[in-house]
Design an enzyme around this catalytic site. Structure first.
Site, PDB file in Angstrom:
ATOM      1  N   LYS A 195       0.825  -1.206   0.000  1.00  0.00           N
ATOM      2  CA  LYS A 195       0.000   0.000   0.000  1.00  0.00           C
ATOM      3  C   LYS A 195       0.863   1.261   0.000  1.00  0.00           C
ATOM      4  CE  LYS A 195      -4.167  -1.740  -0.156  1.00  0.00           C
ATOM      5  NZ  LYS A 195      -5.112  -1.831   0.950  1.00  0.00           N
ATOM      6  N   ARG A 231      -4.277 -10.245   3.590  1.00  0.00           N
ATOM      7  CA  ARG A 231      -4.462 -10.271   2.133  1.00  0.00           C
ATOM      8  C   ARG A 231      -3.205  -9.680   1.498  1.00  0.00           C
ATOM      9  NH1 ARG A 231      -6.486  -6.829  -1.872  1.00  0.00           N
ATOM     10  NH2 ARG A 231      -7.738  -7.874  -3.497  1.00  0.00           N
TER      11      ARG A 231
END
Length: 288
Positions: free
Chosen positions: A226, A268
């Site tokens: 991210k 995830r």
């Protein structure tokens, strides 16, 4: 950490004793990290097989990017991207397949093709029929917190009380799901790292993830590659750190470790092979 047993279809996942790894398969041309790498049937199938072979416990397949400022795609285009992949992999691999979508028709066709989990980043707000589908099919569902939509979520996100607002929202969406007939033991919560959050917001979520775990549902976290990780690293780097940089992978490992130690049940991630080895050590430390 609370332990949970997730039983559905022919699968049984023990959540808590060991970290559950959800491998990401983006069958899209524009996802933030791997967009375009797996947007043909052949490359998507190869990557799905690789993730399963590497040890993923769940395979999460999506056909619409949810990166910041991403545009929506048509229902038919999303179906064209994911259904052939799911049909083939469901016959070949013996792990559950999750469909990452906000559209109930896509989820329905994916389940018919072999998917057994619904991962809805809108927590059933985009398409309320999704809740009825999940109840009818008795499949687990992931409900995520997102402030706004992918097109708008990173335009000045702000909160008066970050953790209180996220936990209240997730609790309310879980109650909505249960009210539509979804069993409590089929609900998984996701605080939505990077979805309408600043760098500081994401770091605070990881620091206080236990507050979401206290709601009494399994918790999924998705910090992999991210932009907040890149932003933190770039503050002290002389050359830019992008999503595919090895330093971003190291940052992902740190975020995964923090998540598991704070109670996350499912992580995830893109790089399953590295994460599997890493989480085995984290789990060993937790149980020492």
């Amino acid at each position: 950490m609370l332990d949970f047993t997730l039983e559905f279809d022919r699968f049984r996942l023990e959540l808590g004793p060991c970290a559950c790894i959800m491998g990401i398969l983006n069958a899209t041309p524009d996802s933030f990290s791997d967009g375009g790498q797996y947007n043909t049937l052949e490359t998507a199938l190869a990557q799905g097989r690789n993730l399963a072979k590497a040890g993923a416990h769940i395979l999460d397949i999506g056909g619409e990017s949810s990166r910041p400022f991403a545009q929506t795609v048509s229902e038919q285009e999303e179906l064209d991207r994911v259904i052939p992949v799911i049909e083939t992999l469901a016959r070949e691999i013996d792990i559950p397949i999750s469909i990452d979508t906000v559209k109930s028709r896509v989820a329905k066709e994916a389940i018919n093709a072999g998917a057994t989990i619904i991962n809805d980043i809108s927590a059933f707000e985009k398409d309320p029929a999704m809740a009825d589908l999940a109840a009818e099919k008795k499949v687990p569902c992931v409900l995520m917190h997102m402030k706004g939509t992918p097109e708008t979520m990173q335009v000045d996100p702000n909160y008066e009380d970050l953790m209180a607002e996220i936990t209240t929202y997730l609790d309310s969406r879980a109650q909505f799901a249960r009210g539509r007939g979804i069993a409590r033991d089929k609900i998984i919560l996701d605080p939505g790292i990077g979805f309408g959050k600043t760098i500081e917001h994401n770091l605070m979520i990881l620091k206080h993830l236990n507050k979401i775990c206290d709601l009494g549902y399994p918790v999924l976290i998705g910090p992999s590659r991210k932009s907040f990780i890149q932003a933190v690293l770039n503050k002290q780097e002389t050359t830019p750190v992008g999503p595919d940089n090895i330093k971003t992978e190291y940052g992902t490992l740190a975020a995964v470790a923090a998540s598991i130690l704070k109670g996350a049940h499912i992580v995830r991630v893109h790089d399953v092979e590295k994460i599997i080895s890493f989480t085995r050590i984290i789990d060993a430390i937790r149980h020492a």
